[in-house]
Design a protein around this motif. Structure first.
Motif, PDB file in Angstrom:
ATOM      1  N   GLN A  85       0.828  -1.208   0.000  1.00  0.00           N
ATOM      2  CA  GLN A  85       0.000   0.000   0.000  1.00  0.00           C
ATOM      3  C   GLN A  85       0.866   1.262   0.000  1.00  0.00           C
ATOM      4  O   GLN A  85       0.550   2.233  -0.689  1.00  0.00           O
ATOM      5  N   ILE A  86       1.937   1.272   0.751  1.00  0.00           N
ATOM      6  CA  ILE A  86       2.842   2.426   0.774  1.00  0.00           C
ATOM      7  C   ILE A  86       3.463   2.637  -0.604  1.00  0.00           C
ATOM      8  O   ILE A  86       3.552   3.772  -1.096  1.00  0.00           O
ATOM      9  N   ASN A  87       3.890   1.548  -1.238  1.00  0.00           N
ATOM     10  CA  ASN A  87       4.474   1.659  -2.573  1.00  0.00           C
ATOM     11  C   ASN A  87       3.461   2.198  -3.573  1.00  0.00           C
ATOM     12  O   ASN A  87       3.797   3.024  -4.428  1.00  0.00           O
ATOM     13  N   GLU A  88       2.228   1.728  -3.490  1.00  0.00           N
ATOM     14  CA  GLU A  88       1.182   2.221  -4.387  1.00  0.00           C
ATOM     15  C   GLU A  88       0.918   3.701  -4.149  1.00  0.00           C
ATOM     16  O   GLU A  88       0.746   4.478  -5.094  1.00  0.00           O
ATOM     17  N   LEU A  89       0.869   4.147  -2.906  1.00  0.00           N
ATOM     18  CA  LEU A  89       0.627   5.549  -2.593  1.00  0.00           C
ATOM     19  C   LEU A  89       1.779   6.431  -3.058  1.00  0.00           C
ATOM     20  O   LEU A  89       1.568   7.528  -3.593  1.00  0.00           O
ATOM     21  N   THR A  90       3.017   5.975  -2.865  1.00  0.00           N
ATOM     22  CA  THR A  90       4.150   6.800  -3.290  1.00  0.00           C
ATOM     23  C   THR A  90       4.215   6.898  -4.802  1.00  0.00           C
ATOM     24  O   THR A  90       4.538   7.956  -5.340  1.00  0.00           O
ATOM     25  N   THR A  91       3.914   5.830  -5.510  1.00  0.00           N
ATOM     26  CA  THR A  91       3.929   5.897  -6.985  1.00  0.00           C
ATOM     27  C   THR A  91       2.785   6.769  -7.490  1.00  0.00           C
ATOM     28  O   THR A  91       2.969   7.517  -8.451  1.00  0.00           O
ATOM     29  N   SER A  92       1.631   6.717  -6.848  1.00  0.00           N
ATOM     30  CA  SER A  92       0.513   7.569  -7.284  1.00  0.00           C
ATOM     31  C   SER A  92       0.806   9.045  -6.965  1.00  0.00           C
ATOM     32  O   SER A  92       0.465   9.940  -7.735  1.00  0.00           O
TER      33      SER A  92
END
Length: 98
Positions: A85-92
């Protein structure tokens, strides 16, 4: 390797305790338990109770080990999910900033 050495040492210790207990205690005693009584040699009674305690200790230890292992699995899954989830948020956020 250390696990096998540790198991070997435990087995040798149990055998030595059994030999020591059996060699010197040949008295016959009356053992009363809740619903009956029996006459046993002291060495046999000590060996039976020692074995029962050993098995009971292993069962209790195994229960707590299994409980901790399951807790570790659930926490590992939770960490993986949160990392994703953190990776998805940082990429978004990176895409939105560009």
């Amino acid at each position: 390797m250390i696990k096998y050495i540790f198991a070997f040492v435990i087995i040798i210790a149990i055998i030595l305790v059994a030999i020591t207990v059996g060699a010197n205690n040949d008295q016959v005693i009356t053992f009363n338990y809740i619903i009956a009584q029996s006459e046993l040699q002291l060495s046999s009674l000590v060996a039976i109770l020692f074995g029962f305690g050993l098995i009971l200790g292993w069962l209790i230890t195994g229960f707590f080990y299994l409980k901790l292992k399951l807790k570790n699995i659930t926490l590992t899954r939770q960490v993986k999910r949160q990392t994703q989830q953190i990776n998805e948020l940082t990429t978004s956020l990176d895409k939105a900033a560009q």
